[in-house]
Design a protein around this motif. Structure first.
Motif, mmCIF file in Angstrom:
data_model
loop_
_atom_site.group_PDB
_atom_site.id
_atom_site.type_symbol
_atom_site.label_atom_id
_atom_site.label_comp_id
_atom_site.label_asym_id
_atom_site.label_seq_id
_atom_site.Cartn_x
_atom_site.Cartn_y
_atom_site.Cartn_z
ATOM 1 N N GLN A 55 8.730 -3.719 -5.545
ATOM 2 C CA GLN A 55 8.263 -3.680 -4.153
ATOM 3 C C GLN A 55 8.001 -2.257 -3.671
ATOM 4 O O GLN A 55 7.005 -2.003 -2.986
ATOM 5 N N ILE A 56 8.879 -1.334 -4.040
ATOM 6 C CA ILE A 56 8.656 0.055 -3.619
ATOM 7 C C ILE A 56 7.448 0.649 -4.345
ATOM 8 O O ILE A 56 6.685 1.425 -3.779
ATOM 9 N N HIS A 57 7.252 0.235 -5.597
ATOM 10 C CA HIS A 57 6.082 0.698 -6.341
ATOM 11 C C HIS A 57 4.801 0.164 -5.693
ATOM 12 O O HIS A 57 3.832 0.916 -5.522
ATOM 13 N N ALA A 58 4.798 -1.109 -5.324
ATOM 14 C CA ALA A 58 3.631 -1.689 -4.657
ATOM 15 C C ALA A 58 3.341 -0.964 -3.342
ATOM 16 O O ALA A 58 2.178 -0.688 -3.019
ATOM 17 N N HIS A 59 4.390 -0.644 -2.596
ATOM 18 C CA HIS A 59 4.198 0.083 -1.332
ATOM 19 C C HIS A 59 3.626 1.477 -1.584
ATOM 20 O O HIS A 59 2.731 1.926 -0.864
ATOM 21 N N ALA A 60 4.137 2.146 -2.612
ATOM 22 C CA ALA A 60 3.612 3.474 -2.952
ATOM 23 C C ALA A 60 2.141 3.376 -3.346
ATOM 24 O O ALA A 60 1.319 4.199 -2.899
ATOM 25 N N LEU A 61 1.784 2.381 -4.157
ATOM 26 C CA LEU A 61 0.385 2.203 -4.542
ATOM 27 C C LEU A 61 -0.498 1.987 -3.323
ATOM 28 O O LEU A 61 -1.586 2.560 -3.217
ATOM 29 N N LYS A 62 -0.027 1.167 -2.392
ATOM 30 C CA LYS A 62 -0.779 0.903 -1.164
ATOM 31 C C LYS A 62 -1.030 2.204 -0.397
ATOM 32 O O LYS A 62 -2.158 2.481 0.019
ATOM 33 N N CYS A 63 0.013 2.999 -0.224
ATOM 34 C CA CYS A 63 -0.118 4.263 0.511
ATOM 35 C C CYS A 63 -1.066 5.227 -0.201
ATOM 36 O O CYS A 63 -1.945 5.823 0.430
ATOM 37 N N TYR A 64 -0.887 5.374 -1.518
ATOM 38 C CA TYR A 64 -1.770 6.278 -2.278
ATOM 39 C C TYR A 64 -3.212 5.794 -2.240
ATOM 40 O O TYR A 64 -4.140 6.600 -2.111
ATOM 41 N N TYR A 65 -3.415 4.505 -2.332
ATOM 42 C CA TYR A 65 -4.769 3.965 -2.289
ATOM 43 C C TYR A 65 -5.415 4.260 -0.934
ATOM 44 O O TYR A 65 -6.534 4.756 -0.859
ATOM 45 N N GLU A 66 -4.697 3.952 0.122
ATOM 46 C CA GLU A 66 -5.244 4.144 1.476
ATOM 47 C C GLU A 66 -5.497 5.609 1.801
ATOM 48 O O GLU A 66 -6.377 5.924 2.594
ATOM 49 N N GLU A 67 -4.757 6.511 1.162
ATOM 50 C CA GLU A 67 -4.945 7.949 1.401
ATOM 51 C C GLU A 67 -5.991 8.577 0.478
ATOM 52 O O GLU A 67 -6.205 9.782 0.519
ATOM 53 N N GLY A 68 -6.611 7.763 -0.385
ATOM 54 C CA GLY A 68 -7.706 8.256 -1.215
ATOM 55 C C GLY A 68 -7.291 8.943 -2.512
ATOM 56 O O GLY A 68 -8.090 9.683 -3.092
ATOM 57 N N PHE A 69 -6.094 8.697 -2.979
ATOM 58 C CA PHE A 69 -5.633 9.306 -4.228
ATOM 59 C C PHE A 69 -6.261 8.611 -5.432
ATOM 60 O O PHE A 69 -6.608 7.429 -5.376
ATOM 61 N N SER A 70 -6.356 9.340 -6.528
ATOM 62 C CA SER A 70 -6.638 8.761 -7.836
ATOM 63 C C SER A 70 -5.295 8.577 -8.528
ATOM 64 O O SER A 70 -4.430 9.456 -8.471
#
Length: 181
Positions: A55-70
């Motif tokens: 769950q924390i990994h999914a949340h991190a992915l969501k945040c990184y995705y929304e912030e435009g990270f690769s």
């Protein structure tokens, strides 16, 4: 020749060869990059250490995705030593793969293979598993990551700063986990 000297020569020669084969990608000071390694996604059983952090990994992915990270996953993303069928891993962690698919659709997903997912050094294996996966939600055969390539190494190059960074999993310098796999 001492063991230490032999090992150092092996280490240097191996890294040189891996570096020469690395895929080159360019970045600059505006680039947003995140690196993860050794997730070891399993099948959500008692042996799946990743499940505790899913769950924390999914949340991190969501945040990184929304912030435009690769997103760079530097090997052992999936635990293929203990779980031979990728579909079981996919079904156990479909929430993670939904986020990874979003990164892929924006050309912001970069995968390396490691010693626990070394099967991915085979293009046919990647096509059979990552590039084409059954989606149990829609009951359609949908490509998960169309045209994905899983690399052994990526060299990030910033020409403005005269800087290069070699991304590898690291098992290449450990003979039992690389050559004797």
């Amino acid at each position: 020749m001492s063991f230490s000297l032999a090992y150092n020569l092996f280490f240097k020669n191996t890294l040189t060869k891996v570096s020469e084969r690395a895929v080159i990608q360019h970045f600059d000071k505006k680039s947003k990059l995140v690196f993860m390694s050794d997730c070891h996604r399993g099948i959500n059983d008692n042996a799946d250490d990743f499940s505790h952090n899913s769950q924390i990994h999914a949340h991190a992915l969501k945040c990184y995705y929304e912030e435009g990270f690769s997103y760079y996953e530097l090997g052992d993303g999936d635990e293929l030593w203990e779980n031979r069928d990728f579909r079981d891993i996919y079904l156990s962690h479909s929430n993670i793969f939904r986020w990874l698919r979003k990164f892929h659709r924006k050309n912001r997903l970069h995968l390396l293979w490691g010693n626990h997912d070394m099967d991915r050094n085979s293009r046919s294996y990647v096509i059979k598993t990552l590039a084409a996966t059954f989606n149990p939600v829609t009951e359609n055969h949908e490509p998960l990551f169309p045209d994905i390539k899983v690399e052994e190494a990526i060299k990030l190059v910033n020409e403005e700063e005269d800087l290069s960074i070699l991304l590898i999993h690291g098992h290449q310098v450990d003979p039992p986990n690389y050559q004797l796999w």
